[in-house]
Design a protein around this motif. Structure first.
Motif, PDB file in Angstrom:
ATOM      1  N   ILE A 153      36.648  43.596  41.611  1.00 18.30           N
ATOM      2  CA  ILE A 153      36.934  43.470  43.045  1.00 18.30           C
ATOM      3  C   ILE A 153      37.944  42.352  43.292  1.00 18.30           C
ATOM      4  O   ILE A 153      38.899  42.511  44.064  1.00 18.30           O
ATOM      5  CB  ILE A 153      35.633  43.221  43.828  1.00 18.30           C
ATOM      6  CG1 ILE A 153      34.757  44.481  43.767  1.00 18.30           C
ATOM      7  CG2 ILE A 153      35.922  42.844  45.281  1.00 18.30           C
ATOM      8  CD1 ILE A 153      33.368  44.300  44.347  1.00 18.30           C
ATOM      9  N   VAL A 154      37.773  41.223  42.612  1.00 16.97           N
ATOM     10  CA  VAL A 154      38.735  40.122  42.760  1.00 16.97           C
ATOM     11  C   VAL A 154      40.104  40.539  42.229  1.00 16.97           C
ATOM     12  O   VAL A 154      41.135  40.255  42.843  1.00 16.97           O
ATOM     13  CB  VAL A 154      38.237  38.856  42.039  1.00 16.97           C
ATOM     14  CG1 VAL A 154      39.270  37.733  42.157  1.00 16.97           C
ATOM     15  CG2 VAL A 154      36.904  38.401  42.616  1.00 16.97           C
TER      16      VAL A 154
ATOM     17  N   ASP B  97      41.340  43.482  42.193  1.00 13.16           N
ATOM     18  CA  ASP B  97      41.932  44.387  43.188  1.00 13.16           C
ATOM     19  C   ASP B  97      42.489  43.612  44.379  1.00 13.16           C
ATOM     20  O   ASP B  97      43.542  43.972  44.927  1.00 13.16           O
ATOM     21  CB  ASP B  97      40.899  45.407  43.664  1.00 13.16           C
ATOM     22  CG  ASP B  97      40.591  46.468  42.617  1.00 13.16           C
ATOM     23  OD1 ASP B  97      41.364  46.589  41.638  1.00 13.16           O
ATOM     24  OD2 ASP B  97      39.576  47.178  42.764  1.00 13.16           O
ATOM     25  N   TYR B  98      41.805  42.551  44.786  1.00 20.09           N
ATOM     26  CA  TYR B  98      42.338  41.701  45.863  1.00 20.09           C
ATOM     27  C   TYR B  98      43.674  41.086  45.444  1.00 20.09           C
ATOM     28  O   TYR B  98      44.635  41.059  46.223  1.00 20.09           O
ATOM     29  CB  TYR B  98      41.360  40.559  46.189  1.00 20.09           C
ATOM     30  CG  TYR B  98      40.093  40.943  46.881  1.00 20.09           C
ATOM     31  CD1 TYR B  98      39.988  42.102  47.651  1.00 20.09           C
ATOM     32  CD2 TYR B  98      38.961  40.130  46.780  1.00 20.09           C
ATOM     33  CE1 TYR B  98      38.796  42.432  48.290  1.00 20.09           C
ATOM     34  CE2 TYR B  98      37.770  40.448  47.418  1.00 20.09           C
ATOM     35  CZ  TYR B  98      37.694  41.602  48.163  1.00 20.09           C
ATOM     36  OH  TYR B  98      36.507  41.910  48.795  1.00 20.09           O
TER      37      TYR B  98
ATOM     38  N   GLU C 134      46.361  43.678  45.554  1.00 20.29           N
ATOM     39  CA  GLU C 134      46.703  44.006  46.946  1.00 20.29           C
ATOM     40  C   GLU C 134      47.559  42.924  47.590  1.00 20.29           C
ATOM     41  O   GLU C 134      48.525  43.218  48.310  1.00 20.29           O
ATOM     42  CB  GLU C 134      45.413  44.196  47.752  1.00 20.29           C
ATOM     43  CG  GLU C 134      45.643  44.475  49.237  1.00 20.29           C
ATOM     44  CD  GLU C 134      44.365  44.483  50.036  1.00 20.29           C
ATOM     45  OE1 GLU C 134      44.443  44.321  51.274  1.00 20.29           O
ATOM     46  OE2 GLU C 134      43.272  44.634  49.442  1.00 20.29           O
ATOM     47  N   LEU C 135      47.219  41.665  47.324  1.00 14.67           N
ATOM     48  CA  LEU C 135      47.871  40.553  48.015  1.00 14.67           C
ATOM     49  C   LEU C 135      49.161  40.080  47.356  1.00 14.67           C
ATOM     50  O   LEU C 135      49.986  39.443  48.002  1.00 14.67           O
ATOM     51  CB  LEU C 135      46.889  39.376  48.119  1.00 14.67           C
ATOM     52  CG  LEU C 135      45.641  39.638  48.982  1.00 14.67           C
ATOM     53  CD1 LEU C 135      44.583  38.561  48.758  1.00 14.67           C
ATOM     54  CD2 LEU C 135      46.021  39.699  50.466  1.00 14.67           C
TER      55      LEU C 135
ATOM     56  N   VAL D 289      31.978  38.224  46.518  1.00 18.78           N
ATOM     57  CA  VAL D 289      33.289  38.871  46.399  1.00 18.78           C
ATOM     58  C   VAL D 289      33.485  40.029  47.380  1.00 18.78           C
ATOM     59  O   VAL D 289      34.615  40.316  47.779  1.00 18.78           O
ATOM     60  CB  VAL D 289      33.558  39.359  44.957  1.00 18.78           C
ATOM     61  CG1 VAL D 289      33.575  38.184  43.996  1.00 18.78           C
ATOM     62  CG2 VAL D 289      32.555  40.415  44.522  1.00 18.78           C
ATOM     63  N   ARG D 290      32.413  40.676  47.782  1.00 15.21           N
ATOM     64  CA  ARG D 290      32.547  41.828  48.680  1.00 15.21           C
ATOM     65  C   ARG D 290      32.764  41.418  50.128  1.00 15.21           C
ATOM     66  O   ARG D 290      33.186  42.241  50.945  1.00 15.21           O
ATOM     67  CB  ARG D 290      31.314  42.727  48.551  1.00 15.21           C
ATOM     68  CG  ARG D 290      31.272  43.458  47.214  1.00 15.21           C
ATOM     69  CD  ARG D 290      29.877  43.936  46.829  1.00 15.21           C
ATOM     70  NE  ARG D 290      29.922  44.608  45.527  1.00 15.21           N
ATOM     71  CZ  ARG D 290      29.945  43.950  44.365  1.00 15.21           C
ATOM     72  NH1 ARG D 290      29.919  42.625  44.348  1.00 15.21           N
ATOM     73  NH2 ARG D 290      29.995  44.613  43.232  1.00 15.21           N
TER      74      ARG D 290
ATOM     75  N   LYS E 162      36.896  37.999  50.806  1.00 23.10           N
ATOM     76  CA  LYS E 162      38.287  38.220  50.394  1.00 23.10           C
ATOM     77  C   LYS E 162      39.185  37.064  50.830  1.00 23.10           C
ATOM     78  O   LYS E 162      40.144  36.696  50.137  1.00 23.10           O
ATOM     79  CB  LYS E 162      38.793  39.531  50.994  1.00 23.10           C
ATOM     80  CG  LYS E 162      40.238  39.858  50.684  1.00 23.10           C
ATOM     81  CD  LYS E 162      40.639  41.162  51.360  1.00 23.10           C
ATOM     82  CE  LYS E 162      42.107  41.483  51.152  1.00 23.10           C
ATOM     83  NZ  LYS E 162      42.494  42.736  51.842  1.00 23.10           N
ATOM     84  N   LYS E 163      38.845  36.445  51.963  1.00 25.92           N
ATOM     85  CA  LYS E 163      39.673  35.365  52.504  1.00 25.92           C
ATOM     86  C   LYS E 163      39.754  34.173  51.542  1.00 25.92           C
ATOM     87  O   LYS E 163      40.747  33.438  51.526  1.00 25.92           O
ATOM     88  CB  LYS E 163      39.139  34.912  53.865  1.00 25.92           C
ATOM     89  CG  LYS E 163      37.733  34.350  53.830  1.00 25.92           C
ATOM     90  CD  LYS E 163      37.222  34.031  55.228  1.00 25.92           C
ATOM     91  CE  LYS E 163      35.787  33.501  55.181  1.00 25.92           C
ATOM     92  NZ  LYS E 163      35.264  33.238  56.537  1.00 25.92           N
TER      93      LYS E 163
ATOM     94  N   VAL F  24      39.899  34.401  48.258  1.00 22.68           N
ATOM     95  CA  VAL F  24      40.924  34.775  47.280  1.00 22.68           C
ATOM     96  C   VAL F  24      42.311  34.631  47.896  1.00 22.68           C
ATOM     97  O   VAL F  24      43.238  34.122  47.267  1.00 22.68           O
ATOM     98  CB  VAL F  24      40.697  36.217  46.786  1.00 22.68           C
ATOM     99  CG1 VAL F  24      41.775  36.618  45.787  1.00 22.68           C
ATOM    100  CG2 VAL F  24      39.308  36.355  46.154  1.00 22.68           C
ATOM    101  N   GLU F  25      42.438  35.065  49.132  1.00 21.66           N
ATOM    102  CA  GLU F  25      43.731  34.972  49.830  1.00 21.66           C
ATOM    103  C   GLU F  25      44.162  33.514  49.990  1.00 21.66           C
ATOM    104  O   GLU F  25      45.330  33.170  49.767  1.00 21.66           O
ATOM    105  CB  GLU F  25      43.632  35.651  51.187  1.00 21.66           C
ATOM    106  CG  GLU F  25      44.953  35.747  51.925  1.00 21.66           C
ATOM    107  CD  GLU F  25      44.875  36.641  53.148  1.00 21.66           C
ATOM    108  OE1 GLU F  25      45.939  36.946  53.708  1.00 21.66           O
ATOM    109  OE2 GLU F  25      43.769  37.041  53.530  1.00 21.66           O
TER     110      GLU F  25
END
Length: 201
Positions: free
Chosen positions: A59-60, A62-63, A66-67, A185-186, A189-190, A192-193
């Motif tokens: 999941i991380v 994938d973030y 995406e970012l 993680v679900r 997301k912020k 990670v951003e």
């Protein structure tokens, strides 16, 4: 020089230093270069989150994709498929103790990437041993590249992962790592951003 002039000069110096530091960080990250996320993620029975179809580290990863637009290479082994959490952790302990290097599927050419994110869960104080199989195979492939470690965990933080990545790739520019709780993680997301923004992405 009066007090007002001294204060003005000091502020100007601080601003100049901060700006040059930011520029240096951005240059080190080479955000305009090509990036890839190399990761291992364990689905199935996980501590704190139960039986999951998508692993926390996936999941991380994938973030990050995406970012940042980074590509991905997942380190895949079927050695741990279907294992309950406690037997898995016991096996992981034995692998770490014995320095085992489990096989993984496929491979990737790292020569075309400037930045390599490396991520996985923390098992017994470091990354799962299958990741060390990858590290050994690519020990000479990350010279001069920026390597960014990250982990998912339930209390271990980064553990020894950053140091182990530095040992595996001594000619790489290994940055400060990032860690996030697996159970977050679900919904976080912020986090990670915010981390990626701090790196200049």
């Amino acid at each position: 020089m009066n007090i007002k002039s001294i204060i003005t000069a000091t502020i100007a110096l601080l601003v100049s230093t901060a700006c040059s530091g930011g520029a240096k960080q951005e240059k080190v990250m080479n955000k305009d270069g090509k990036a890839v996320v190399v990761f291992f993620s364990h689905a199935g029975d996980n501590y704190s989150v139960g039986n999951i179809e998508v692993g926390n580290t996936k999941i991380v990863a994938d973030y990050i994709t995406e970012l940042t637009g980074a590509e991905q290479f997942e380190i895949v082994t079927h050695k741990y498929d279907g294992m309950a959490y406690n037997p898995l952790i016991k096996l992981a302990q034995e692998e770490t103790k014995n320095g085992e290097l489990p096989d993984y599927e496929g491979d990737i050419d790292l020569s075309k990437y400037d930045t390599v994110f490396i991520g996985g869960p923390v098992w017994w104080g470091t990354y799962p041993q299958v990741m060390f199989t990858f590290f050994k195979k690519h020990a000479n492939d990350l010279k001069g590249k920026t390597v960014i470690p990250f982990t998912t965990h339930e209390g271990s933080g980064l553990a020894n992962c950053v140091e182990d990545v530095e040992d595996a790739f001594p000619a790489a520019n290994v940055t400060k790592g990032f860690s996030v709780y697996g159970h977050e993680v679900r919904t976080e997301k912020k986090k990670v951003e915010k981390w990626l923004n701090s790196l200049g992405f």
